[in-house]
Motif scaffolding. Structure first.
Motif, PDB file in Angstrom:
ATOM      1  N   ALA A  81       1.168  50.562 -12.067  1.00 43.30           N
ATOM      2  CA  ALA A  81       1.881  49.322 -12.354  1.00 43.30           C
ATOM      3  C   ALA A  81       3.336  49.395 -11.889  1.00 43.30           C
ATOM      4  N   VAL A  82       3.976  50.548 -12.088  1.00 41.51           N
ATOM      5  CA  VAL A  82       5.361  50.712 -11.633  1.00 41.51           C
ATOM      6  C   VAL A  82       5.419  50.611 -10.112  1.00 41.51           C
ATOM      7  N   ARG A  83       4.422  51.203  -9.437  1.00 40.48           N
ATOM      8  CA  ARG A  83       4.373  51.128  -7.978  1.00 40.48           C
ATOM      9  C   ARG A  83       4.240  49.674  -7.517  1.00 40.48           C
ATOM     10  N   ALA A  84       3.365  48.926  -8.177  1.00 44.17           N
ATOM     11  CA  ALA A  84       3.173  47.519  -7.819  1.00 44.17           C
ATOM     12  C   ALA A  84       4.433  46.703  -8.086  1.00 44.17           C
ATOM     13  N   ALA A  85       5.103  46.966  -9.213  1.00 42.43           N
ATOM     14  CA  ALA A  85       6.351  46.253  -9.519  1.00 42.43           C
ATOM     15  C   ALA A  85       7.423  46.596  -8.495  1.00 42.43           C
ATOM     16  N   GLY A  86       7.507  47.871  -8.124  1.00 37.89           N
ATOM     17  CA  GLY A  86       8.479  48.279  -7.109  1.00 37.89           C
ATOM     18  C   GLY A  86       8.219  47.624  -5.770  1.00 37.89           C
ATOM     19  N   ASP A  87       6.939  47.509  -5.398  1.00 35.75           N
ATOM     20  CA  ASP A  87       6.602  46.842  -4.135  1.00 35.75           C
ATOM     21  C   ASP A  87       7.069  45.390  -4.153  1.00 35.75           C
ATOM     22  N   ALA A  88       6.923  44.720  -5.307  1.00 33.32           N
ATOM     23  CA  ALA A  88       7.370  43.328  -5.409  1.00 33.32           C
ATOM     24  C   ALA A  88       8.883  43.226  -5.286  1.00 33.32           C
ATOM     25  N   VAL A  97      16.266  41.915 -12.078  1.00 34.79           N
ATOM     26  CA  VAL A  97      14.983  41.804 -12.762  1.00 34.79           C
ATOM     27  C   VAL A  97      15.241  41.278 -14.171  1.00 34.79           C
ATOM     28  N   VAL A  98      14.481  40.272 -14.558  1.00 39.46           N
ATOM     29  CA  VAL A  98      14.631  39.662 -15.877  1.00 39.46           C
ATOM     30  C   VAL A  98      13.315  39.852 -16.629  1.00 39.46           C
ATOM     31  N   GLY A  99      13.375  40.531 -17.773  1.00 37.40           N
ATOM     32  CA  GLY A  99      12.169  40.817 -18.527  1.00 37.40           C
ATOM     33  C   GLY A  99      12.143  40.130 -19.869  1.00 37.40           C
ATOM     34  N   PHE A 100      10.944  39.694 -20.263  1.00 38.54           N
ATOM     35  CA  PHE A 100      10.758  38.977 -21.528  1.00 38.54           C
ATOM     36  C   PHE A 100       9.839  39.736 -22.483  1.00 38.54           C
ATOM     37  N   GLY A 101       9.645  41.027 -22.204  1.00 38.96           N
ATOM     38  CA  GLY A 101       8.814  41.847 -23.068  1.00 38.96           C
ATOM     39  C   GLY A 101       7.348  41.750 -22.712  1.00 38.96           C
ATOM     40  N   GLY A 102       6.536  42.515 -23.431  1.00 37.78           N
ATOM     41  CA  GLY A 102       5.105  42.499 -23.181  1.00 37.78           C
ATOM     42  C   GLY A 102       4.691  43.548 -22.160  1.00 37.78           C
ATOM     43  N   TYR A 103       3.386  43.568 -21.878  1.00 38.45           N
ATOM     44  CA  TYR A 103       2.805  44.614 -21.041  1.00 38.45           C
ATOM     45  C   TYR A 103       3.428  44.697 -19.644  1.00 38.45           C
ATOM     46  N   VAL A 104       3.822  43.558 -19.083  1.00 40.92           N
ATOM     47  CA  VAL A 104       4.288  43.519 -17.707  1.00 40.92           C
ATOM     48  C   VAL A 104       5.708  44.049 -17.553  1.00 40.92           C
ATOM     49  N   SER A 105       6.491  43.964 -18.605  1.00 43.97           N
ATOM     50  CA  SER A 105       7.918  44.243 -18.471  1.00 43.97           C
ATOM     51  C   SER A 105       8.244  45.722 -18.299  1.00 43.97           C
ATOM     52  N   THR A 106       7.531  46.604 -18.984  1.00 44.73           N
ATOM     53  CA  THR A 106       7.849  48.029 -18.874  1.00 44.73           C
ATOM     54  C   THR A 106       7.801  48.523 -17.434  1.00 44.73           C
ATOM     55  N   PRO A 107       6.739  48.258 -16.670  1.00 45.42           N
ATOM     56  CA  PRO A 107       6.751  48.690 -15.265  1.00 45.42           C
ATOM     57  C   PRO A 107       7.894  48.081 -14.465  1.00 45.42           C
ATOM     58  N   ALA A 108       8.224  46.835 -14.746  1.00 49.39           N
ATOM     59  CA  ALA A 108       9.325  46.192 -14.018  1.00 49.39           C
ATOM     60  C   ALA A 108      10.649  46.869 -14.328  1.00 49.39           C
TER      61      ALA A 108
END
Length: 372
Positions: A81-88, A97-108
């Motif tokens: 997931a971190v690799r995919a977030a980094g690619d984005a 990067v703006v995070g709102f919590g939840g499963y997606v935010s940690t990798p971002a």
């Protein structure tokens, strides 16, 4: 032009404030690059493309709260997931990067940290989740909905309201009677009847559904009408209870309401969960509420409701105590008490800021400016 990546998903509580900030940023500069990080299974998979934003999917990485098989799978899943977030981040030249919590935010958060990209966090709940507690350790800015949220360097911004809810608040201030009548027409309701809104948030809540449906005869017998949002797949069970009750034509059952501003415009009282979005939107619209916090999790819903309850704009009842008898004793007479409802409505409106999207957007642009 600023390139922004927004991370958050799973439930409306994460997706709606994310979209509100995205809309605010685009409203200030239509050239702003917006990429949303989400999963294929969350609510964002539908709502983000519908709003016209680019959705980049990454693997879902739940963080186990106790030892389980998922704990052993976590490192591999997180790396992917971190690799995919980094690619984005790399593909778009993201500046913040703006995070709102939840499963997606940690990798971002982790991918941004490795690249030196500033992070702005928004925490919806009074008690923060694991992802935002982690990200706040190195974030450029941390925004919170409720005072006293225990995150380092937190700034009180309120919750970014969806544009349609923010517009409703303004319209209600200018012409409450006209707005109510128009919304009632859209929903097929009578604008002159006392109206109870029931919602267990986007997923629905079986305990609310059972309790309110069980009190349908009393609510309808008192002359009220009900707008009951059951959650996906839960409407049939409510219909089975209420369809044969006298006055059932005034008991309106929907699984979900995409135009929630109409529901808020007609409601005299709500029976609801106490997710941050629910609490803030009801308070902003001046809807008195009976909050029934989710009985599992880390107890944040009870804390979310506390400011509105303390101000006099709502009541709090434990999930285990909510039943038809409680509703008969408390909600039925409250719906008939116009003076008390009016006082509760005014009290609810005093709680929280209604310009949260603008305040968070300011933090995002400040961080992007420093990056440049």
């Amino acid at each position: 032009m600023v390139e922004v990546l927004l991370a958050g998903g799973g439930t409306a509580g994460h997706v709606n404030p994310l979209l509100a900030v995205a809309d605010e940023l685009r409203g200030r500069d239509p050239e702003t690059g917006i990429t949303v990080l989400g999963t294929a299974s969350g609510l964002e998979a539908r709502l983000v493309p519908e709003r016209g934003y680019r959705l980049t999917e990454i693997p879902r990485v739940p963080l186990p709260r106790r030892p389980s098989a998922d704990l052993f799978r976590l490192p591999g899943r997180l790396r992917a997931a971190v690799r995919a977030a980094g690619d984005a981040i790399d593909a778009r030249g993201v500046q913040v990067v703006v995070g709102f919590g939840g499963y997606v935010s940690t990798p971002a958060y982790l991918a941004a940290r490795r690249r030196g990209v500033p992070v702005v966090i928004h925490e919806q709940n009074a008690r923060p989740g694991l992802a935002n507690r982690l990200g706040a350790r190195w974030a450029h800015s941390v925004a919170v909905t409720f005072p006293g949220t225990p995150l380092r360097g937190a700034r009180l911004t309120g919750l970014p309201l969806r544009p349609e809810i923010a517009a409703l608040v303004a319209d209600l201030a200018a012409d409450p009677r006209g707005v109510r009548a128009a919304a009632a027409g859209v929903l097929g309701l009578d604008p002159d009847l006392p109206t109870l809104l029931v919602t267990g948030a986007s997923s629905g809540a079986l305990s609310l559904n059972r309790a309110v449906a069980g009190a349908a005869a009393d609510l309808l017998g008192a002359g009220a009408q009900v707008l009951h949002l059951t959650g996906a797949g839960k409407a049939d069970a409510v219909h089975a209870v209420v369809d044969d009750v006298p006055g059932a034509d005034r008991y309106h059952v929907l699984e979900y309401l995409d135009t929630m501003q109409h529901g808020l415009a007609v409601a005299d009282l709500a029976v609801c969960r106490a997710g941050a979005g629910t609490v803030v939107e009801l308070a902003a619209a001046g809807v008195p509420s009976v909050f029934v916090p989710l009985p599992v999790g880390n107890g944040e819903q009870r804390l979310n409701a506390a400011p509105v309850v303390a101000a006099g704009g709502g009541l709090l009842v434990a999930d285990a105590d909510l039943d038809p008898a409680w509703l008969r004793a408390t909600v039925v007479p409250l719906l008939a008490d116009r003076d008390r409802l009016s006082a509760m409505s005014a009290a609810a409106r005093t709680v929280g800021a209604t310009d949260g999207a603008a305040r968070v957007a300011d933090l995002v642009l400040d961080a992007a400016g420093e990056r440049r």
